[in-house]
Scaffold this motif. Structure first.
Motif, PDB file in Angstrom:
ATOM      1  N   VAL A 263       0.943  -1.494   0.211  1.00  0.00           N
ATOM      2  CA  VAL A 263      -0.084  -0.038   0.171  1.00  0.00           C
ATOM      3  C   VAL A 263       0.760   1.429  -0.098  1.00  0.00           C
ATOM      4  O   VAL A 263       0.621   2.292  -0.759  1.00  0.00           O
ATOM      5  CB  VAL A 263      -0.831   0.330   1.167  1.00  0.00           C
ATOM      6  CG1 VAL A 263      -1.826   1.396   1.404  1.00  0.00           C
ATOM      7  CG2 VAL A 263      -1.877  -1.144   1.113  1.00  0.00           C
ATOM      8  N   ALA A 264       1.772   1.305   0.879  1.00  0.00           N
ATOM      9  CA  ALA A 264       2.954   2.516   0.943  1.00  0.00           C
ATOM     10  C   ALA A 264       3.441   2.784  -0.549  1.00  0.00           C
ATOM     11  O   ALA A 264       3.465   3.916  -0.844  1.00  0.00           O
ATOM     12  CB  ALA A 264       4.109   2.045   1.918  1.00  0.00           C
ATOM     13  N   ALA A 265       3.800   1.902  -1.327  1.00  0.00           N
ATOM     14  CA  ALA A 265       4.414   1.971  -2.677  1.00  0.00           C
ATOM     15  C   ALA A 265       3.292   2.534  -3.660  1.00  0.00           C
ATOM     16  O   ALA A 265       3.689   3.289  -4.362  1.00  0.00           O
ATOM     17  CB  ALA A 265       4.770   0.621  -3.197  1.00  0.00           C
ATOM     18  N   MET A 266       2.088   2.221  -3.333  1.00  0.00           N
ATOM     19  CA  MET A 266       0.992   2.736  -4.197  1.00  0.00           C
ATOM     20  C   MET A 266       0.563   4.069  -4.106  1.00  0.00           C
ATOM     21  O   MET A 266       0.546   5.044  -4.834  1.00  0.00           O
ATOM     22  CB  MET A 266      -0.329   1.759  -4.173  1.00  0.00           C
ATOM     23  CG  MET A 266      -0.190   0.607  -4.432  1.00  0.00           C
ATOM     24  SD  MET A 266      -1.563  -0.540  -4.078  1.00  0.00           S
ATOM     25  CE  MET A 266      -2.834   0.463  -4.993  1.00  0.00           C
ATOM     26  N   ILE A 267       1.091   4.464  -2.771  1.00  0.00           N
ATOM     27  CA  ILE A 267       0.597   5.901  -2.296  1.00  0.00           C
ATOM     28  C   ILE A 267       1.637   6.676  -2.583  1.00  0.00           C
ATOM     29  O   ILE A 267       1.498   7.862  -3.179  1.00  0.00           O
ATOM     30  CB  ILE A 267       0.311   6.046  -0.657  1.00  0.00           C
ATOM     31  CG1 ILE A 267      -1.088   5.207  -0.528  1.00  0.00           C
ATOM     32  CG2 ILE A 267       0.184   7.379  -0.395  1.00  0.00           C
ATOM     33  CD1 ILE A 267      -1.129   5.150   1.131  1.00  0.00           C
ATOM     34  N   LEU A 268       2.593   6.308  -2.533  1.00  0.00           N
ATOM     35  CA  LEU A 268       4.084   6.873  -2.997  1.00  0.00           C
ATOM     36  C   LEU A 268       4.563   7.291  -4.576  1.00  0.00           C
ATOM     37  O   LEU A 268       5.337   7.876  -4.894  1.00  0.00           O
ATOM     38  CB  LEU A 268       5.480   6.315  -2.113  1.00  0.00           C
ATOM     39  CG  LEU A 268       5.163   6.790  -0.729  1.00  0.00           C
ATOM     40  CD1 LEU A 268       6.231   5.633   0.077  1.00  0.00           C
ATOM     41  CD2 LEU A 268       5.334   8.090  -0.092  1.00  0.00           C
ATOM     42  N   VAL A 269       3.803   6.287  -5.137  1.00  0.00           N
ATOM     43  CA  VAL A 269       3.827   6.517  -6.648  1.00  0.00           C
ATOM     44  C   VAL A 269       3.242   8.028  -7.084  1.00  0.00           C
ATOM     45  O   VAL A 269       3.811   8.276  -7.917  1.00  0.00           O
ATOM     46  CB  VAL A 269       3.081   5.219  -7.283  1.00  0.00           C
ATOM     47  CG1 VAL A 269       3.023   5.692  -8.737  1.00  0.00           C
ATOM     48  CG2 VAL A 269       3.820   3.973  -7.421  1.00  0.00           C
ATOM     49  N   LYS A 270       2.290   8.109  -6.367  1.00  0.00           N
ATOM     50  CA  LYS A 270       1.865   9.587  -6.461  1.00  0.00           C
ATOM     51  C   LYS A 270       2.524  10.801  -6.010  1.00  0.00           C
ATOM     52  O   LYS A 270       3.603  10.267  -5.342  1.00  0.00           O
ATOM     53  CB  LYS A 270       0.432   9.814  -5.977  1.00  0.00           C
ATOM     54  CG  LYS A 270      -0.660   8.582  -6.461  1.00  0.00           C
ATOM     55  CD  LYS A 270      -1.849   8.520  -5.438  1.00  0.00           C
ATOM     56  CE  LYS A 270      -2.715   7.370  -5.894  1.00  0.00           C
ATOM     57  NZ  LYS A 270      -3.983   7.572  -5.109  1.00  0.00           N
ATOM     58  N   PRO A 271       2.207  11.871  -6.489  1.00  0.00           N
ATOM     59  CA  PRO A 271       3.227  13.130  -5.928  1.00  0.00           C
ATOM     60  C   PRO A 271       3.120  13.309  -4.367  1.00  0.00           C
ATOM     61  O   PRO A 271       2.481  14.284  -4.103  1.00  0.00           O
ATOM     62  CB  PRO A 271       2.785  14.322  -6.761  1.00  0.00           C
ATOM     63  CG  PRO A 271       1.724  13.928  -7.207  1.00  0.00           C
ATOM     64  CD  PRO A 271       1.338  12.550  -7.360  1.00  0.00           C
TER      65      PRO A 271
END
Length: 259
Positions: A100-108
């Motif tokens: 989940v963290a990786a998915m959120i941090l893909v965004k700016p």
């Protein structure tokens, strides 16, 4: 700022979905009311289950209201600390593990906003739960024994809140630094236990230790005055919280970029 608020709102909503806004305050309330009720009814409890011989007289001196309130506060240093660690040890490590963290941090999304919004959401939960539980202790103590001045109530509340904030921040730090949720919780609990024991055993050398805030809060309730080292210990605590939070962001960013 709008990005941070969005993440903060997401964290608050997530805690609702996980029922943390229900079971954590309820746990603190149960801890809060148990001490004054137990202290008040202790003579009857001993008389009912003490198996005393006929004619024996066993008198238990009635504790002061301050002593009862201080004893109630001590519950938050044991079971309360455990509840906080169990509730937050997976706050970052869990999302890193399931992606989940990786998915959120893909965004700016900045690493600072991600970590601090989670910390702030949990901080709000801890302080509200502590206040609800502690005011329950204060109310029942006043009804069953005597009323502790409201000023002493709020001062001791802030001191204990600062100590629990340190516990929360330490847990967030290890959750950000480690991938294992269980290991983050275990190390946080072990560290809190070691620091408390050392501060108690060497209180004359560690007057500024954050864990001493619990002793200072109890001293205020029992004696009516704050020890001289309360302010230095509070400032040290605030500095430690800031440093640990900064290190949490730094280590989390370093590990995510290396992944």
């Amino acid at each position: 700022m709008s990005q941070w608020l969005t993440l903060f709102q997401k964290e608050i909503l997530e805690m609702w979905r996980n029922f943390k806004w229900i079971w954590v305050p309820i746990t603190f309330i149960l801890l809060g009311v148990s001490e004054p009720l137990t202290s008040y009814y202790l003579p009857q409890i001993v008389k009912s289950f003490g198996n005393l011989p006929d004619g024996a007289i066993f008198e238990i001196p009635k504790p002061t209201a301050g002593a009862v309130l201080a004893s109630g506060l001590s519950q938050y240093s044991t079971i309360g600390v455990l509840v906080i660690i169990l509730g937050t040890m997976g706050i970052i490590a869990g999302e890193r593990k399931n992606g989940v963290a990786a998915m959120i941090l893909v965004k700016p999304v900045s690493y600072f906003s991600y970590v601090t919004s989670k910390w702030a959401g949990s901080l709000l939960l801890v302080w509200i739960s502590l206040f609800i539980g502690y005011i329950s202790t204060w109310y029942y103590t006043g009804q069953l024994f005597d009323w502790v001045p409201i000023g002493e109530f709020f001062q001791s509340f802030v001191l204990y809140g600062l100590w629990l904030t340190v516990i929360l921040t330490v847990t967030v730090f290890f959750s950000a630094a480690l991938l294992s949720t269980g290991m983050a919780g275990f190390i946080s609990l072990a560290l809190a236990l070691v620091v408390s024991i050392l501060s108690s055993a060497f209180s004359h050398l560690l007057e500024w230790s954050p864990s001493q805030l619990t002793s200072y809060a109890s001293a205020l309730l029992i004696a009516g005055d704050l020890p001289d080292d309360t302010l230095p210990a509070s400032l040290t605590t605030l500095l430690l919280i800031v440093v640990l939070l900064w290190l949490s962001v730094f280590l989390f960013k370093k590990k995510e970029l290396a992944a």
